[in-house]
Design a protein around this motif. Structure first.
Motif, mmCIF file in Angstrom:
data_model
loop_
_atom_site.group_PDB
_atom_site.id
_atom_site.type_symbol
_atom_site.label_atom_id
_atom_site.label_comp_id
_atom_site.label_asym_id
_atom_site.label_seq_id
_atom_site.Cartn_x
_atom_site.Cartn_y
_atom_site.Cartn_z
ATOM 1 N N GLN A 12 30.416 52.347 -52.047
ATOM 2 C CA GLN A 12 29.643 53.481 -51.531
ATOM 3 C C GLN A 12 28.297 53.004 -51.004
ATOM 4 O O GLN A 12 27.868 53.402 -49.921
ATOM 5 N N THR A 13 27.628 52.134 -51.766
ATOM 6 C CA THR A 13 26.339 51.603 -51.330
ATOM 7 C C THR A 13 26.498 50.828 -50.027
ATOM 8 O O THR A 13 25.710 51.001 -49.095
ATOM 9 N N HIS A 19 25.810 52.463 -42.553
ATOM 10 C CA HIS A 19 25.478 53.651 -41.757
ATOM 11 C C HIS A 19 23.981 53.673 -41.435
ATOM 12 O O HIS A 19 23.585 53.924 -40.293
ATOM 13 N N LEU A 20 23.184 53.383 -42.432
ATOM 14 C CA LEU A 20 21.732 53.394 -42.268
ATOM 15 C C LEU A 20 21.275 52.352 -41.254
ATOM 16 O O LEU A 20 20.456 52.635 -40.378
ATOM 17 N N HIS A 25 17.863 56.918 -37.058
ATOM 18 C CA HIS A 25 17.667 57.954 -38.063
ATOM 19 C C HIS A 25 16.214 58.385 -38.114
ATOM 20 O O HIS A 25 15.307 57.567 -37.961
ATOM 21 N N LEU A 26 16.017 59.655 -38.352
ATOM 22 C CA LEU A 26 14.684 60.164 -38.637
ATOM 23 C C LEU A 26 14.266 59.671 -40.014
ATOM 24 O O LEU A 26 15.114 59.352 -40.859
ATOM 25 N N GLU A 27 12.970 59.627 -40.257
ATOM 26 C CA GLU A 27 12.465 59.167 -41.551
ATOM 27 C C GLU A 27 13.047 59.979 -42.704
ATOM 28 O O GLU A 27 13.385 59.437 -43.753
ATOM 29 N N THR A 28 13.214 61.281 -42.499
ATOM 30 C CA THR A 28 13.781 62.125 -43.558
ATOM 31 C C THR A 28 15.224 61.724 -43.867
ATOM 32 O O THR A 28 15.641 61.746 -45.031
ATOM 33 N N LEU A 33 19.253 59.072 -47.413
ATOM 34 C CA LEU A 33 20.301 58.079 -47.652
ATOM 35 C C LEU A 33 19.899 57.083 -48.745
ATOM 36 O O LEU A 33 20.712 56.753 -49.623
ATOM 37 N N ILE A 34 18.659 56.614 -48.718
ATOM 38 C CA ILE A 34 18.200 55.688 -49.769
ATOM 39 C C ILE A 34 18.196 56.401 -51.121
ATOM 40 O O ILE A 34 18.583 55.817 -52.140
#
Length: 166
Positions: A12-13, A19-20, A25-28, A33-34
């Motif tokens: 999963q990680t 994906h990240l 990606h926006l900061e949010t 995700l983190i």
């Protein structure tokens, strides 16, 4: 700390990190995700410059105001704790787990927690190995290899890392 991420959690990680690191990606979204990877809400004051690499996530503890340069690698199965105000440069590696090679035997897994004190600066490409504690306000020079714990306010440079005059 002898810990092991179960295979499902590691997969999963890995999926979330891929994906990240392979999208815009926006900061949010990065924070969301983190937070999913580490299992708690990432402090809003944390700054993450992608890409970032996290092996497991569930053994990573982050305080407020931590900044990650791009390409940071966190191998956290031995445990990594990072206090407030820490800045980690591009490509730095915090490895709480590694293998000790042996010419006539299988490599031996080494796991030990890494603890980074408040307001520490870790330069680009630095390597911090299992079991190291870095005292508050210390500076780790770019490219340093830290094999032993570091006193508060010390400056470390070289391979292996040695105290240098500040």
């Amino acid at each position: 700390m002898s810990t092991t991420c179960d295979e499902r959690l590691k997969q999963q990680t890995t999926r979330l990190i891929q994906h990240l690191n392979h999208g815009r990606h926006l900061e949010t979204e990065v924070h969301q995700l983190i937070s999913e990877i580490i299992g708690y809400r990432l402090p809003a004051t944390t700054v993450i410059n992608l890409p970032i690499y996290i092996d497991c996530g569930c053994y990573l503890r982050l305080a407020n105001d931590v900044r990650f340069g791009p390409g940071v690698h966190l191998a956290d199965q031995g445990g990594i704790t990072i206090a407030a105000g820490v800045c980690i440069g591009a490509g730095a590696q915090l490895l709480s787990e590694t293998y000790r090679p042996h010419p006539q035997q299988a490599p031996q897994l080494i796991q030990a927690p890494i603890k980074i004190g408040a307001n520490v600066q870790i330069g680009a490409g630095a390597l911090i190995l299992p079991g190291v504690t870095v005292g508050e306000n210390a500076v780790i020079a770019p490219g340093a290899v830290v094999t032993e714990s570091v006193a508060a306010s010390a400056m470390i440079a070289g391979n292996p890392g040695k105290v240098t005059p500040g």
